[in-house]
Design a protein around this motif. Structure first.
Motif, PDB file in Angstrom:
ATOM      1  N   ALA A 317     -12.971  -9.913   4.201  1.00  0.00           N
ATOM      2  CA  ALA A 317     -13.700 -10.794   3.289  1.00  0.00           C
ATOM      3  C   ALA A 317     -14.682  -9.952   2.494  1.00  0.00           C
ATOM      4  CB  ALA A 317     -14.432 -11.885   4.070  1.00  0.00           C
ATOM      5  N   LEU A 318     -14.821 -10.267   1.216  1.00  0.00           N
ATOM      6  CA  LEU A 318     -15.721  -9.525   0.335  1.00  0.00           C
ATOM      7  C   LEU A 318     -16.978 -10.362   0.060  1.00  0.00           C
ATOM      8  CD1 LEU A 318     -13.216  -8.024  -2.248  1.00  0.00           C
ATOM      9  CD2 LEU A 318     -14.764  -6.743  -0.821  1.00  0.00           C
ATOM     10  N   THR A 481      -5.449   2.527  -2.329  1.00  0.00           N
ATOM     11  CA  THR A 481      -4.124   2.127  -1.831  1.00  0.00           C
ATOM     12  C   THR A 481      -3.411   3.218  -1.052  1.00  0.00           C
ATOM     13  OG1 THR A 481      -3.003   2.817  -3.870  1.00  0.00           O
ATOM     14  CG2 THR A 481      -3.883   0.580  -3.801  1.00  0.00           C
ATOM     15  N   ASN A 482      -3.910   4.469  -1.093  1.00  0.00           N
ATOM     16  CA  ASN A 482      -3.232   5.553  -0.380  1.00  0.00           C
ATOM     17  C   ASN A 482      -3.109   5.223   1.107  1.00  0.00           C
ATOM     18  OD1 ASN A 482      -2.898   7.081  -2.651  1.00  0.00           O
ATOM     19  ND2 ASN A 482      -4.534   8.533  -2.208  1.00  0.00           N
ATOM     20  N   ASP A 483      -1.905   5.322   1.635  1.00  0.00           N
ATOM     21  CA  ASP A 483      -1.606   5.186   3.067  1.00  0.00           C
ATOM     22  C   ASP A 483      -1.687   3.750   3.592  1.00  0.00           C
ATOM     23  OD1 ASP A 483      -1.355   7.985   3.231  1.00  0.00           O
ATOM     24  OD2 ASP A 483      -3.507   8.199   3.510  1.00  0.00           O
ATOM     25  N   GLU A 490      -1.216  -6.146  -0.260  1.00  0.00           N
ATOM     26  CA  GLU A 490      -1.142  -7.466  -0.888  1.00  0.00           C
ATOM     27  C   GLU A 490      -2.362  -8.315  -0.536  1.00  0.00           C
ATOM     28  OE1 GLU A 490       2.658  -8.766   0.503  1.00  0.00           O
ATOM     29  OE2 GLU A 490       3.745  -7.833  -1.173  1.00  0.00           O
ATOM     30  N   LEU A 491      -2.869  -8.178   0.707  1.00  0.00           N
ATOM     31  CA  LEU A 491      -4.068  -8.913   1.094  1.00  0.00           C
ATOM     32  C   LEU A 491      -5.284  -8.392   0.326  1.00  0.00           C
ATOM     33  CD1 LEU A 491      -5.466 -11.010   2.880  1.00  0.00           C
ATOM     34  CD2 LEU A 491      -5.731  -9.240   4.623  1.00  0.00           C
ATOM     35  N   LEU A 492      -5.380  -7.077   0.186  1.00  0.00           N
ATOM     36  CA  LEU A 492      -6.489  -6.491  -0.575  1.00  0.00           C
ATOM     37  C   LEU A 492      -6.454  -6.969  -2.028  1.00  0.00           C
ATOM     38  CD1 LEU A 492      -8.900  -4.557  -0.732  1.00  0.00           C
ATOM     39  CD2 LEU A 492      -7.276  -2.677  -1.115  1.00  0.00           C
ATOM     40  N   GLU A 493      -5.254  -7.055  -2.596  1.00  0.00           N
ATOM     41  CA  GLU A 493      -5.105  -7.592  -3.952  1.00  0.00           C
ATOM     42  C   GLU A 493      -5.710  -8.990  -4.055  1.00  0.00           C
ATOM     43  OE1 GLU A 493      -0.986  -7.549  -4.861  1.00  0.00           O
ATOM     44  OE2 GLU A 493      -0.939  -5.423  -5.408  1.00  0.00           O
ATOM     45  N   GLN A 494      -5.358  -9.853  -3.091  1.00  0.00           N
ATOM     46  CA  GLN A 494      -5.858 -11.236  -3.118  1.00  0.00           C
ATOM     47  C   GLN A 494      -7.380 -11.270  -3.051  1.00  0.00           C
ATOM     48  OE1 GLN A 494      -3.905 -13.283   0.111  1.00  0.00           O
ATOM     49  NE2 GLN A 494      -1.862 -12.728  -0.608  1.00  0.00           N
ATOM     50  N   ARG A 495      -7.957 -10.443  -2.168  1.00  0.00           N
ATOM     51  CA  ARG A 495      -9.415 -10.449  -2.027  1.00  0.00           C
ATOM     52  C   ARG A 495     -10.098  -9.942  -3.297  1.00  0.00           C
ATOM     53  NH1 ARG A 495      -7.873 -13.322   1.071  1.00  0.00           N
ATOM     54  NH2 ARG A 495      -8.115 -13.349   3.329  1.00  0.00           N
ATOM     55  N   LEU A 496      -9.519  -8.943  -3.934  1.00  0.00           N
ATOM     56  CA  LEU A 496     -10.121  -8.416  -5.170  1.00  0.00           C
ATOM     57  C   LEU A 496      -9.963  -9.397  -6.325  1.00  0.00           C
ATOM     58  CD1 LEU A 496      -9.052  -4.659  -4.950  1.00  0.00           C
ATOM     59  CD2 LEU A 496     -11.294  -5.645  -4.462  1.00  0.00           C
ATOM     60  N   GLN A 497      -8.856 -10.132  -6.350  1.00  0.00           N
ATOM     61  CA  GLN A 497      -8.684 -11.155  -7.386  1.00  0.00           C
ATOM     62  C   GLN A 497      -9.750 -12.242  -7.267  1.00  0.00           C
ATOM     63  OE1 GLN A 497      -4.678 -12.403  -6.639  1.00  0.00           O
ATOM     64  NE2 GLN A 497      -3.748 -10.586  -7.561  1.00  0.00           N
ATOM     65  N   PHE A 512      -0.365  -2.588  -8.217  1.00  0.00           N
ATOM     66  CA  PHE A 512      -1.716  -2.959  -7.789  1.00  0.00           C
ATOM     67  C   PHE A 512      -2.623  -3.164  -9.003  1.00  0.00           C
ATOM     68  CE2 PHE A 512      -5.905  -2.173  -5.885  1.00  0.00           C
ATOM     69  CZ  PHE A 512      -5.821  -2.911  -4.715  1.00  0.00           C
ATOM     70  N   LEU A 513      -2.546  -2.263  -9.970  1.00  0.00           N
ATOM     71  CA  LEU A 513      -3.339  -2.395 -11.196  1.00  0.00           C
ATOM     72  C   LEU A 513      -2.985  -3.680 -11.942  1.00  0.00           C
ATOM     73  CD1 LEU A 513      -3.228   1.285 -12.504  1.00  0.00           C
ATOM     74  CD2 LEU A 513      -5.320   0.023 -12.002  1.00  0.00           C
ATOM     75  N   ASP A 514      -1.687  -3.941 -12.087  1.00  0.00           N
ATOM     76  CA  ASP A 514      -1.258  -5.133 -12.826  1.00  0.00           C
ATOM     77  C   ASP A 514      -1.737  -6.413 -12.152  1.00  0.00           C
ATOM     78  OD1 ASP A 514      -0.007  -3.862 -14.915  1.00  0.00           O
ATOM     79  OD2 ASP A 514       1.953  -3.835 -13.970  1.00  0.00           O
ATOM     80  N   ASN A 515      -1.794  -6.414 -10.822  1.00  0.00           N
ATOM     81  CA  ASN A 515      -2.147  -7.627 -10.086  1.00  0.00           C
ATOM     82  C   ASN A 515      -3.650  -7.853  -9.965  1.00  0.00           C
ATOM     83  OD1 ASN A 515       0.550  -8.146  -9.690  1.00  0.00           O
ATOM     84  ND2 ASN A 515       0.617  -7.346  -7.622  1.00  0.00           N
ATOM     85  N   VAL A 516      -4.460  -6.839 -10.290  1.00  0.00           N
ATOM     86  CA  VAL A 516      -5.898  -6.950 -10.031  1.00  0.00           C
ATOM     87  C   VAL A 516      -6.753  -6.926 -11.301  1.00  0.00           C
ATOM     88  CG1 VAL A 516      -7.877  -5.814  -8.932  1.00  0.00           C
ATOM     89  CG2 VAL A 516      -5.726  -6.017  -7.688  1.00  0.00           C
ATOM     90  N   VAL A 517      -6.515  -5.961 -12.198  1.00  0.00           N
ATOM     91  CA  VAL A 517      -7.483  -5.721 -13.269  1.00  0.00           C
ATOM     92  C   VAL A 517      -7.289  -6.670 -14.449  1.00  0.00           C
ATOM     93  CG1 VAL A 517      -7.654  -3.304 -12.601  1.00  0.00           C
ATOM     94  CG2 VAL A 517      -6.137  -3.930 -14.469  1.00  0.00           C
TER      95      VAL A 517
END
Length: 659
Positions: A317-318, A481-483, A490-497, A512-517
């Motif tokens: 959670a952020l 996203t490394n490693d 995908e979960l990190l993407e959702q939290r950043l969105q 990752f860039l397309d899904n977040v920024v």
């Protein structure tokens, strides 16, 4: 005929089996992606197939004479060796001879002086060079040297550079060059995209797709998976499952399989619970003497105990903390250079932008372009040489460092998250540090383990856990996203969105860039940076559009120059010219068409410019669904205009040639 076969493989570290009766076959020409959760044993399996590790049970069969090359996630190199020496090091017993021959050749070229000692040294080098030539000829090794030089050139490396002076991306190129120098029939790659920039990743995709070698690789880059893989193999709870086709097709099939598994497990557990209720009645069970039912219950209990559940998902959670001011940063004509005089390097040249609260900015550029420098300028950590930077108020900045320098190797996991305390404060609520680490898939028994015991993916998860344990309204993520495995990505993407603060993201993961920024700042070369609406694909589409327009302009200029050259008499031309080859004149209709073409082209170019300006407006993408549909319609119209312009320019050139 298969090249590699893994049969009834068993491998365990500790209590959990990484491989449990696993089976795998690799056929010629296949490009197989090996995927799975962090820590499930993918890298261990690759090492076993490369002959660098042993199984506890089962066997690995390799085709007779099969040449296999393996590139580790972090390839070990001698920092004092040259690039050439590192490349030929994988060529067996002739590698030392080739490396020495290369060194002696360059020493001869550098030898100088006219005194007796210099002459003697030169003579000794010539003698040694002759000895090495004879030894190499006896082993037919010149083909190996030529192959080494070809791959070094192909990977744009300096053969004389010391390995210790190379960047992370250059070392990854060096490892790939070392593997390809022996022309392997099977190539095993562990995270080949790590440390490579986007251009290098796309180049590697083309290289692997065009290679004749069979390929087994580990990666979490979803676009790379979709482009390169012809088959997906998933390592899940010790078993290997094969999914022919692309990664997208795998995702669809896997989703259905997991749903079916959940239904089956629920039915099984319900039936087991009913049988447990029956056996507890005791008297009825003894009275009916249903021994078969009792034996079946014992079998069900054993089956349930042996069942391995899927590894849980990370729970993150952020907390954006206190809201920052609406303005985060404003840059006006900012420039930054390093060095003096002719050696000065301009990293940022006359850059202006305005960043507001809630913006999610992606930074795109090759390694060494200055992404970190630009970030430090935006956040006021580095003073510009020219221009001005104005920062907003109430900024709380948190950093994710791709090199993980924030992690103390000797500290325990608990100390990294909450030094000096057993609790973490999350949005005003206290949570025990061991429970918090459990949210990031670290078992309680590992909470007191040192950081050095963690794998690359585990270190990334720990750094994310540390980052999210503190409130911040500005997040700076440098290659997060490394490693990381795909599910965690995908979960990190959702939290950043869903994150309410401002985000700066440096990543080479295009999906990752397309899904977040929401917007992108891209390096254009020579210190020039430009801001674009949308993610990586939007930027790539814009670049392609620019190339189309430039080509159209080039054709128009060429046509105009050709027309001007025909209308200008050549210098020194006599009036008595040789009779020209007769050509057909324009008809009345064609003459009118030619007259109308410049106006029509100008009209289309004006429409093209107006649509492009409208598509650059950020408000178009922040409105209703109707606005989004309008943007899609305008993009389609822009493509139609490009095609029409090309046709009109070609028609103009044809008619002009006959006029």
């Amino acid at each position: 005929m298969p090249q590699l076969i893994l049969t009834a493989a068993g491998l365990a570290f500790g209590s959990a089996a990484l491989l449990d009766n696993a089976e795998l076959q690799l056929d010629p020409g296949e490009r197989v992606a090996l995927i799975g959760r962090n820590g499930c044993g993918k890298s261990s399996l690759l090492r076993v197939l490369a002959g660098l590790g042993a199984l506890d049970d089962g066997e690995v069969w390799r085709a007779p004479g099969l040449s296999v090359a393996y590139v580790a996630q972090e390839p070990p190199f001698d920092p004092d060796a040259s690039v050439f020496e590192a490349v030929v090091a994988g060529m067996g017993d002739i590698s030392a001879l080739l490396a020495e021959y290369h060194a002696v050749s360059h020493a001869l070229g550098d030898a100088g002086g006219s005194d007796a000692s210099a002459a003697a040294q030169h003579e000794a080098l010539l003698v040694r060079l002759h000895e090495l030539q004879q030894a190499l000829e006896a082993r037919d090794a010149w083909a190996f040297e030529a192959q080494a030089e070809r791959v070094i050139q192909r990977f744009s490396l300096n053969p004389e550079a010391r390995v210790g002076s190379l960047s992370g991306g250059q070392k990854k190129r060096l490892a790939l060059a070392q593997a390809l120098a022996i022309s392997p029939e099977v190539l095993l790659l562990d995270e080949p995209t790590n440390h490579l920039d986007i251009a290098a990743i796309e180049w590697l995709e083309e290289l692997l797709i065009g290679s004749s070698a069979s390929l087994l690789f580990i990666t979490h880059d979803r676009r790379f998976l979709d482009r390169v893989a012809t088959r997906i193999v998933e390592l899940d709870r010790g078993r290997l499952a094969s999914f022919p086709g692309s990664f997208t097709e795998y995702q669809q099939r896997k989703e259905r399989m997991l749903a079916d598994e959940a239904v089956h497990s629920a039915k099984f557990d319900k039936f087991l619970a009913q049988e447990e209720v029956w056996i507890r009645k005791g008297v009825e069970a003894r009275r009916t003497r249903n021994e078969g039912r009792v034996l079946r219950l014992e079998h069900l209990r054993r089956e349930r105990a042996a069942r391995r559940e899927r590894v849980g998902r990370v729970s993150m959670a952020l907390d954006s903390g206190e809201q920052s001011g609406k303005l985060v940063a404003e840059l006006e004509g900012v420039s930054k250079r390093f060095g003096e005089g002719e050696k000065a390097l301009t990293v940022v040249r006359n850059f202006s932008c305005r960043i507001q609260r809630g913006d999610k900015i992606g930074l795109i550029g090759p390694n060494g372009a200055g992404k970190t420098t630009l970030l430090r300028l935006i956040l006021g950590e580095l003073a510009p040489d020219g221009g001005s930077v104005r920062l907003g108020s109430k900024l709380q900045v948190a950093y994710f460092d791709q090199f993980r320098t924030q992690l103390d190797e000797d500290a325990t996991l608990a100390d990294v998250i909450s030094p000096g305390s057993d609790y973490v404060d999350l949005g005003g609520e206290k949570k025990h540090v061991i429970s918090y680490l459990g949210d990031f898939l670290f078992p309680a028994q590992r909470a007191r383990s040192p950081v050095r015991s963690l794998s690359g993916g585990e270190r990334n998860r720990l750094l994310l856990a540390r980052l999210f344990a503190r409130p911040a309204n500005v997040l700076v993520l440098d290659e997060p996203t490394n490693d990381l495995d795909i599910e965690t990505l995908e979960l990190l993407e959702q939290r950043l969105q869903d994150y309410a603060g401002t985000l700066f993201l440096v990543s080479h993961d295009r999906t990752f860039l397309d899904n977040v920024v929401t917007q992108t700042i891209a390096a254009e070369g020579d210190g020039v940076w430009r801001e674009y609406v949308g993610g990586y694909q939007d930027w790539a589409d814009w670049q392609a559009q620019q190339r189309v327009e430039q080509e159209a302009q080039r054709r128009a200029d060429a046509a105009a120059n050709s027309a001007a050259a025909r209308q200008t008499p050549a210098a020194g031309k006599t009036t008595a010219a040789a009779p020209a080859t007769p050509r057909s004149k324009l008809s009345y209709k064609e003459a009118r068409e030619l007259e109308a073409l410049p106006a029509r082209i100008a009209e289309l170019e004006a429409e093209q410019k107006a649509i492009a300006a409208r598509l650059e407006d950020p408000s178009l993408y922040a409105g209703s669904a109707q606005d989004a549909q309008q943007a899609q319609t305008m993009s389609s119209r822009l493509a139609e205009i490009d095609d029409e312009l090309l046709e009109l320019l070609e028609r103009w050139e044809t008619l002009e040639a006959r006029a």
